[in-house]
Design a protein around this motif. Structure first.
Motif, PDB file in Angstrom:
ATOM      1  N   UNK A  86       0.830  -1.210   0.000  1.00 59.24           N
ATOM      2  CA  UNK A  86       0.000   0.000   0.000  1.00 59.24           C
ATOM      3  C   UNK A  86       0.861   1.254   0.000  1.00 59.24           C
ATOM      4  N   UNK A  87       1.817   1.313  -0.911  1.00 56.31           N
ATOM      5  CA  UNK A  87       2.638   2.518  -1.012  1.00 56.31           C
ATOM      6  C   UNK A  87       1.780   3.715  -1.405  1.00 56.31           C
ATOM      7  N   UNK A  88       0.945   3.535  -2.428  1.00 63.05           N
ATOM      8  CA  UNK A  88       0.061   4.578  -2.983  1.00 63.05           C
ATOM      9  C   UNK A  88       0.806   5.888  -3.233  1.00 63.05           C
ATOM     10  N   UNK A  89       2.105   5.800  -3.431  1.00 58.51           N
ATOM     11  CA  UNK A  89       2.952   6.993  -3.523  1.00 58.51           C
ATOM     12  C   UNK A  89       4.255   6.587  -4.204  1.00 58.51           C
ATOM     13  N   UNK A  90       4.536   7.091  -5.405  1.00 57.68           N
ATOM     14  CA  UNK A  90       5.781   6.734  -6.085  1.00 57.68           C
ATOM     15  C   UNK A  90       7.028   7.018  -5.260  1.00 57.68           C
ATOM     16  N   UNK A  91       6.988   8.058  -4.431  1.00 56.11           N
ATOM     17  CA  UNK A  91       8.157   8.387  -3.608  1.00 56.11           C
ATOM     18  C   UNK A  91       8.412   7.319  -2.557  1.00 56.11           C
ATOM     19  N   UNK A  92       7.349   6.704  -2.030  1.00 54.03           N
ATOM     20  CA  UNK A  92       7.510   5.615  -1.063  1.00 54.03           C
ATOM     21  C   UNK A  92       8.076   4.375  -1.756  1.00 54.03           C
ATOM     22  N   UNK A  93       7.572   4.065  -2.940  1.00 55.97           N
ATOM     23  CA  UNK A  93       8.105   2.921  -3.691  1.00 55.97           C
ATOM     24  C   UNK A  93       9.589   3.120  -3.981  1.00 55.97           C
ATOM     25  N   UNK A  94       9.941   4.321  -4.383  1.00 64.21           N
ATOM     26  CA  UNK A  94      11.340   4.636  -4.656  1.00 64.21           C
ATOM     27  C   UNK A  94      12.183   4.502  -3.391  1.00 64.21           C
ATOM     28  N   UNK A  95      11.668   5.000  -2.276  1.00 63.94           N
ATOM     29  CA  UNK A  95      12.403   4.934  -1.010  1.00 63.94           C
ATOM     30  C   UNK A  95      12.604   3.496  -0.563  1.00 63.94           C
ATOM     31  N   UNK A  96      11.580   2.656  -0.721  1.00 63.93           N
ATOM     32  CA  UNK A  96      11.717   1.260  -0.322  1.00 63.93           C
ATOM     33  C   UNK A  96      12.784   0.546  -1.160  1.00 63.93           C
ATOM     34  N   UNK A  97      12.886   0.941  -2.420  1.00 65.80           N
ATOM     35  CA  UNK A  97      13.971   0.408  -3.258  1.00 65.80           C
ATOM     36  C   UNK A  97      15.321   0.858  -2.730  1.00 65.80           C
ATOM     37  N   UNK A  98      15.445   2.135  -2.404  1.00 64.86           N
ATOM     38  CA  UNK A  98      16.714   2.645  -1.893  1.00 64.86           C
ATOM     39  C   UNK A  98      17.031   2.057  -0.515  1.00 64.86           C
TER      40      UNK A  98
END
Length: 260
Positions: A86-98
């Protein structure tokens, strides 16, 4: 030709099926989020008993922030949210990758799904609530910075706000006993950001939060800022957390605290 040979390099069939499933969940969850946000704005800031009883915009933003906080926590804790994160936010998806707990190949599919879900969510809200959603002061819940604010001011503020959220989420997800509280922490942080930044930068803190409303309303002047600034803030926060907590790993990209 073997179908597996047509798949992108490094992705097997099962991985592709899971990625498609999870991206679809992200689309649905972001759809619900933006439908909910638009509905909340319609009934709190648009013409309603609430807006007549509480005409002060700051008080209204605290109500909106609280409602969105509860909605976000509910989405993260929902069955689809437990699967996709439930990221619902590209910035959260990007952060989880980082953070090293989310595959880089999933960032773009997740982001596309979230942006599409955003557009569909506000369109659905227009269909349910009628023309009042497309007219001011609702205007598809699109955000605008305060009068006189420059793109640089909005960029810095939105980047900083997202950086705070990502940094604190990363810290909490690296401590096992705190991970289970992350849905409520995220909700509280985003809700506070809406209330505090709403009359300044707009308080988007999420590219998907602004994308659908901006596209639907045609108010795209600052859209590039709202799309890029949270990503920059997330990148900085992920680097900072790694620098501070070099030996402590983030547990999971599933923000409900589910380990996996």
């Amino acid at each position: 030709m073997d179908r597996s040979q047509a798949l992108p390099k490094g992705i097997d069939r099962q991985t592709l099926i899971r990625l498609t499933r999870d991206s679809t969940y992200e689309l649905i969850l972001t759809f619900v989020l933006l439908f909910g946000v638009t509905t909340i704005v319609r009934w709190v800031i648009g013409p309603s008993l609430v807006s007549h009883a509480i005409p002060d915009i700051h008080a209204e933003l605290w109500i909106v922030g609280t409602a969105v906080a509860l909605l976000l926590a509910g989405l993260i804790l929902s069955p689809p949210g437990r699967i996709s994160g439930a990221h619902t936010n590209p910035a959260i998806s990007f952060a989880m990758w980082r953070f090293g707990v989310f595959p880089g190949r999933a960032v773009i599919p997740y982001s596309v799904a979230q942006l599409l879900g955003s557009v569909l969510g506000v369109i659905a809200a227009r269909g349910v609530w009628g023309s009042i959603v497309s007219n001011p002061p609702v205007a598809f819940a699109v955000l605008q910075p305060a009068t006189g604010w420059s793109a640089i001011q909005v960029f810095v503020t939105e980047s900083a706000g997202m950086a705070v959220i990502v940094f604190l989420v990363g810290i909490c997800l690296s401590v096992h006993r705190l991970a289970k509280f992350v849905p409520w922490i995220i909700g509280a942080l985003v809700g506070t950001g809406i209330a505090v930044l709403g009359t300044a930068s707009g308080g988007s803190l999420n590219p998907a939060r602004q994308f659908g409303p901006a596209i639907a309303s045609g108010q795209t002047h600052f859209l590039w800022v709202y799309l890029l600034a949270p990503m920059v803030g997330a990148a900085f926060a992920a680097w900072l957390r790694l620098w501070i907590q070099k030996r402590r790993q983030v547990l999971t990209h599933r923000l409900c605290g589910t380990i996996g």
